[in-house]
Write a protein that holds these residues in place. Structure first.
Motif, PDB file in Angstrom:
ATOM      1  N   GLU A 132       0.839  -1.097   0.108  1.00 14.21           N
ATOM      2  CA  GLU A 132       0.043  -0.018  -0.046  1.00 14.21           C
ATOM      3  C   GLU A 132       0.889   1.354  -0.006  1.00 14.21           C
ATOM      4  OE1 GLU A 132      -2.466   0.133   3.424  1.00 14.21           O
ATOM      5  OE2 GLU A 132      -3.811   1.498   2.401  1.00 14.21           O
ATOM      6  N   GLY A 133       0.703   2.146  -0.880  1.00 15.48           N
ATOM      7  CA  GLY A 133       1.284   3.338  -1.037  1.00 15.48           C
ATOM      8  C   GLY A 133       2.403   3.207  -1.684  1.00 15.48           C
ATOM      9  N   ARG A 134       2.771   2.262  -2.374  1.00 16.31           N
ATOM     10  CA  ARG A 134       3.872   2.094  -3.410  1.00 16.31           C
ATOM     11  C   ARG A 134       2.856   2.090  -4.774  1.00 16.31           C
ATOM     12  NH1 ARG A 134       8.570   0.437  -0.921  1.00 16.31           N
ATOM     13  NH2 ARG A 134       9.619   1.123  -2.877  1.00 16.31           N
ATOM     14  N   HIS A 145       0.183   5.152  -6.587  1.00 18.52           N
ATOM     15  CA  HIS A 145       0.029   4.925  -5.252  1.00 18.52           C
ATOM     16  C   HIS A 145      -1.153   4.056  -4.832  1.00 18.52           C
ATOM     17  CE1 HIS A 145       2.538   8.437  -4.899  1.00 18.52           C
ATOM     18  NE2 HIS A 145       1.851   9.394  -5.572  1.00 18.52           N
ATOM     19  N   ALA A 146      -0.681   2.886  -4.733  1.00 22.12           N
ATOM     20  CA  ALA A 146      -1.831   1.860  -4.678  1.00 22.12           C
ATOM     21  C   ALA A 146      -2.296   1.689  -3.297  1.00 22.12           C
ATOM     22  CB  ALA A 146      -1.224   0.381  -4.830  1.00 22.12           C
ATOM     23  N   THR A 147      -3.647   1.493  -3.174  1.00 24.49           N
ATOM     24  CA  THR A 147      -4.488   1.634  -1.977  1.00 24.49           C
ATOM     25  C   THR A 147      -4.932   0.180  -1.740  1.00 24.49           C
ATOM     26  OG1 THR A 147      -6.494   2.256  -2.706  1.00 24.49           O
ATOM     27  CG2 THR A 147      -5.046   3.926  -2.060  1.00 24.49           C
ATOM     28  N   LEU A 148      -5.551  -0.211  -0.814  1.00 23.39           N
ATOM     29  CA  LEU A 148      -6.208  -1.387  -0.663  1.00 23.39           C
ATOM     30  C   LEU A 148      -7.269  -1.697  -1.488  1.00 23.39           C
ATOM     31  CD1 LEU A 148      -6.278  -1.950   3.364  1.00 23.39           C
ATOM     32  CD2 LEU A 148      -4.432  -2.720   1.725  1.00 23.39           C
ATOM     33  N   ARG A 149      -8.134  -0.481  -2.055  1.00 17.08           N
ATOM     34  CA  ARG A 149      -9.141  -0.617  -2.880  1.00 17.08           C
ATOM     35  C   ARG A 149      -8.775  -0.957  -4.226  1.00 17.08           C
ATOM     36  NH1 ARG A 149     -12.304   4.668  -1.098  1.00 17.08           N
ATOM     37  NH2 ARG A 149      -9.963   5.425  -1.105  1.00 17.08           N
TER      38      ARG A 149
END
Lengths: 113, 117
Positions: free
Chosen positions: A14-16, A77-81
């Motif tokens: 997450e965040g990467r 910025h990947a998130t869990l969603r």
């Protein structure tokens, strides 16, 4: 429509940035690269598409190699969603094409906390 | 934001029965589609529809299937005599030009899960 090859699965923190590759070595000159995603059996959702130039929108960036034989979808910025199946689809496109979408197996992207 | 809606969300039927799956496309769209996804498999194209007629159909879309736009807002998929192998998620989609009119994209509904017993 040209065939595409994608990895079966990928992980991302997450965040990467998540970088999803797609190979479409038999793409024709009038074929576009489209990306859709499907979150947990919901209907597929359009992300982005391009012909030969790199493209960016509010969801993602699309990098297409100069020879157009491969591309990379970047979620900055990947998130869990963003955990979903991501489909790379090649077809005649642009504003004049309303043809079918041919889905492959896609890449299962799992975003970890 | 406009969206494609589908009803019902889940339909259970007996083998051999007729079912009608309903979709309300986005209001200014002119191109309509049905896709299906058998559990654990990929999304498959069934049929596309434009100007009140089928523009393309797949091998899956045999004589048991039909589509209709009965009233200018709904778009329906009918399966005349359901088989066990028709059990799947059925997605409706509609397409039209983006606000910038530079490209089109297909908007998908949430799907109808059809279970044939």
């Amino acid at each position: 429509d040209a065939k595409t090859t994608q990895p079966t699965s990928m992980d991302c923190a997450e965040g990467r940035a998540a970088n999803l590759p797609c190979n479409h070595s038999t793409i024709s000159g009038n074929e576009y690269v489209y990306w859709y995603r499907q979150i947990h059996s919901q209907g597929p959702q359009y992300i982005i598409h391009g012909l030969k130039n790199n493209e960016t929108n509010e969801m993602a960036s699309l990098i297409i190699t100069e020879d157009r034989k491969s591309s990379t979808l970047i979620l900055p910025h990947a998130t869990l969603r963003d955990t979903a199946v991501y489909y790379c689809i090649v077809r005649v496109g642009g504003g004049t094409s309303y043809g079918k979408l041919t889905f492959g197996q896609g890449t299962i992207l799992t975003v970890h906390p | 934001e406009p969206e494609v809606t589908q009803t019902p969300s889940h339909q259970v039927t007996q083998m051999g029965q007729e079912v009608i799956l309903r979709c309300v496309p986005i209001s200014n769209h002119l191109y309509f589609y049905w896709y299906r996804q058998i559990l654990g498999q990929k999304v498959e194209f069934l049929v596309s529809f434009y100007n009140n007629e089928i523009s393309e159909k797949s091998e899956i879309f045999d004589d048991q299937f039909s589509v209709e736009r009965p009233d200018g807002s709904n778009f329906t998929l009918k399966i005349r005599s359901t088989k066990l192998e028709d059990s799947a998620m059925y997605f409706c989609a509609s397409a039209g030009l983006s606000p910038s009119r530079s490209y089109n994209e297909q908007f998908f509904g949430p799907g109808t899960r059809l279970t044939v017993l």
